[in-house]
Scaffold this active site. Structure first.
Site, mmCIF file in Angstrom:
data_model
loop_
_atom_site.group_PDB
_atom_site.id
_atom_site.type_symbol
_atom_site.label_atom_id
_atom_site.label_comp_id
_atom_site.label_asym_id
_atom_site.label_seq_id
_atom_site.Cartn_x
_atom_site.Cartn_y
_atom_site.Cartn_z
ATOM 1 C CE LYS A 13 38.654 26.219 48.386
ATOM 2 N NZ LYS A 13 37.948 26.666 47.171
ATOM 3 N NE ARG A 88 43.409 24.419 44.677
ATOM 4 C CZ ARG A 88 43.069 25.469 45.425
ATOM 5 N NH1 ARG A 88 43.575 25.628 46.621
ATOM 6 N NH2 ARG A 88 42.230 26.351 44.969
ATOM 7 N NE ARG A 127 37.990 35.147 45.401
ATOM 8 C CZ ARG A 127 38.270 33.837 45.520
ATOM 9 N NH1 ARG A 127 38.002 33.199 46.641
ATOM 10 N NH2 ARG A 127 38.794 33.188 44.507
ATOM 11 N NE ARG A 160 42.693 35.090 44.610
ATOM 12 C CZ ARG A 160 42.329 33.905 45.120
ATOM 13 N NH1 ARG A 160 41.813 33.838 46.332
ATOM 14 N NH2 ARG A 160 42.468 32.813 44.422
ATOM 15 N NE ARG A 171 41.409 30.008 40.646
ATOM 16 C CZ ARG A 171 40.928 31.041 41.309
ATOM 17 N NH1 ARG A 171 40.697 32.179 40.683
ATOM 18 N NH2 ARG A 171 40.681 30.945 42.592
HETATM 19 P P1 ADP Z 1 40.441 29.606 45.752
HETATM 20 O O1 ADP Z 1 40.049 29.725 47.181
HETATM 21 O O2 ADP Z 1 39.842 30.646 44.907
HETATM 22 O O3 ADP Z 1 40.312 28.218 45.246
HETATM 23 P P2 ADP Z 1 43.167 29.734 46.682
HETATM 24 O O4 ADP Z 1 43.429 31.031 47.323
HETATM 25 O O5 ADP Z 1 42.941 28.553 47.555
HETATM 26 O O6 ADP Z 1 41.980 29.925 45.646
HETATM 27 O O7 ADP Z 1 44.348 29.381 45.683
HETATM 28 C C1 ADP Z 1 44.739 30.299 44.684
HETATM 29 C C2 ADP Z 1 45.686 29.619 43.716
HETATM 30 O O8 ADP Z 1 46.859 29.192 44.422
HETATM 31 C C3 ADP Z 1 45.153 28.364 43.046
HETATM 32 O O9 ADP Z 1 44.383 28.659 41.895
HETATM 33 C C4 ADP Z 1 46.448 27.644 42.713
HETATM 34 O O10 ADP Z 1 47.071 28.238 41.588
HETATM 35 C C5 ADP Z 1 47.313 27.948 43.908
HETATM 36 N N1 ADP Z 1 47.169 26.916 44.955
HETATM 37 C C6 ADP Z 1 46.615 27.068 46.185
HETATM 38 N N2 ADP Z 1 46.658 25.928 46.883
HETATM 39 C C7 ADP Z 1 47.252 25.006 46.058
HETATM 40 C C8 ADP Z 1 47.564 23.623 46.190
HETATM 41 N N3 ADP Z 1 47.276 22.926 47.307
HETATM 42 N N4 ADP Z 1 48.184 23.020 45.142
HETATM 43 C C9 ADP Z 1 48.491 23.687 44.024
HETATM 44 N N5 ADP Z 1 48.202 24.989 43.834
HETATM 45 C C10 ADP Z 1 47.587 25.645 44.836
HETATM 46 P P1 ADP Z 2 36.898 30.070 48.207
HETATM 47 O O1 ADP Z 2 37.819 30.290 49.374
HETATM 48 O O2 ADP Z 2 36.239 28.733 48.229
HETATM 49 O O3 ADP Z 2 37.532 30.341 46.892
HETATM 50 P P2 ADP Z 2 35.526 32.488 49.146
HETATM 51 O O4 ADP Z 2 35.234 32.190 50.559
HETATM 52 O O5 ADP Z 2 36.641 33.409 48.837
HETATM 53 O O6 ADP Z 2 35.699 31.087 48.327
HETATM 54 O O7 ADP Z 2 34.188 33.024 48.449
HETATM 55 C C1 ADP Z 2 34.165 33.458 47.086
HETATM 56 C C2 ADP Z 2 33.327 34.727 46.966
HETATM 57 O O8 ADP Z 2 31.955 34.416 47.191
HETATM 58 C C3 ADP Z 2 33.694 35.805 47.985
HETATM 59 O O9 ADP Z 2 33.560 37.067 47.362
HETATM 60 C C4 ADP Z 2 32.661 35.621 49.097
HETATM 61 O O10 ADP Z 2 32.382 36.853 49.784
HETATM 62 C C5 ADP Z 2 31.430 35.131 48.325
HETATM 63 N N1 ADP Z 2 30.630 34.163 49.099
HETATM 64 C C6 ADP Z 2 31.082 33.170 49.909
HETATM 65 N N2 ADP Z 2 30.052 32.485 50.455
HETATM 66 C C7 ADP Z 2 28.921 33.025 49.955
HETATM 67 C C8 ADP Z 2 27.505 32.747 50.131
HETATM 68 N N3 ADP Z 2 27.066 31.740 50.912
HETATM 69 N N4 ADP Z 2 26.630 33.517 49.449
HETATM 70 C C9 ADP Z 2 27.056 34.532 48.641
HETATM 71 N N5 ADP Z 2 28.354 34.846 48.436
HETATM 72 C C10 ADP Z 2 29.286 34.100 49.077
#
Ligand code: ADP
Ligand code: ADP
Ligand code: ZN
Length: 216
Positions: A13, A88, A127, A160, A171
């Site tokens: 994302k 979420r 990541r 992280r 998660r």
């Molecule tokens: P990822 O992209 O790996 O899913 P985020 O950076 O979006 O993680 O979110 C990291 C953490 O922050 C989540 O695991 C959750 O604990 C919290 N978080 C983020 N957005 C929300 C939301 N909309 N509602 C509740 N918790 C959230």
């Molecule tokens: P989210 O925001 O959904 O949690 P991220 O964008 O942070 O996900 O991506 C999670 C990890 O996977 C990061 O380390 C990113 O560089 C890697 N990643 C994202 N898209 C791809 C892809 N298409 N192929 C391989 N690795 C990816």
């Protein structure tokens, strides 16, 4: 244009958002980034949120809605944006609908990135995130040019705390239980679009772009 990008943790994302906001001149609103930023500033909201985040739990709807409302109702708040990682839960989705109604607006598309749990684990464990600008890298799939240093700003990269295996598993199960119902919710409104996240970065982006072009 108001977009929403959703999908399991690690689906890509944040990575896709970086491109979308550049190409379409949108502002990204990521609750995860906002919580981490608030924690970095040692604000009470951020400190409270980090208690949940560390363990891979969702931050309460109350805290989340509070931070989102502050952002969307701020002075000079943007008309166009991309929501990343929010809503979420169904409660958050209802709250967002209320906010948008007050703004006399609506979502144009909810883009869901599909990815299987097995692939997710590898994405998360590799990541790395910039401690200054938040840019995202991957030790295998998207390494920084200099080891542990951000290409964009020179900041130090870190893993992280919630990307360690135990909270990743937490998660994922929370995603399946709490966030998946949103898919049906947006499907009913005919604004759900699914893209295959298990492809190279650019191929995912081509699919994302096709959706945006179709609703624009
Ligand atoms: P990822 O992209 O790996 O899913 P985020 O950076 O979006 O993680 O979110 C990291 C953490 O922050 C989540 O695991 C959750 O604990 C919290 N978080 C983020 N957005 C929300 C939301 N909309 N509602 C509740 N918790 C959230
Ligand atoms: P989210 O925001 O959904 O949690 P991220 O964008 O942070 O996900 O991506 C999670 C990890 O996977 C990061 O380390 C990113 O560089 C890697 N990643 C994202 N898209 C791809 C892809 N298409 N192929 C391989 N690795 C990816
Ligand atoms: Zn950086």
């Amino acid at each position: 244009m108001k977009l929403l990008i959703m999908g399991p943790p690690g689906a890509g994302k944040g990575t896709q958002s970086e491109k979308i906001i550049e190409d379409y001149n949108l502002i990204s609103i990521s609750t995860g980034d906002m919580f981490r930023e608030s924690y970095r500033k040692q604000e009470s909201l951020g400190l409270l949120a980090m208690e949940f985040i560390r363990d891979g739990l969702l931050v309460s709807d109350e805290i989340t809605n509070e931070i989102i409302r502050r952002r969307l109702f701020a002075k000079n708040a943007e008309k166009d944006f991309l929501l990343d990682g929010y809503p979420r839960t169904l409660n958050q989705a209802y709250d967002l609908d209320n906010i948008l109604e007050i703004m006399d607006s609506k979502l144009d598309a909810a883009i869901k990135i599909l990815l299987d749990d097995e692939v997710i684990i590898g994405r998360m464990s590799g990541r790395r995130v910039c401690s200054i600008c938040g840019a995202t890298f991957h030790i295998q799939h998207k390494p920084s040019k200099k080891d542990k240093i951000c290409d964009q700003c020179g900041g130090v990269l870190y893993q992280r705390e919630d990307d360690k295996e135990e909270s990743v598993l937490n998660r994922l199960s929370i995603y399946h239980e709490k966030t998946k119902p949103l898919v049906a919710y947006y499907k009913e409104r005919n604004i759900l679009f699914e893209v295959n996240g298990n492809q190279a970065f650019d191929d995912v982006y081509q699919e994302v772009k096709a959706v945006i072009e179709a609703v624009r």
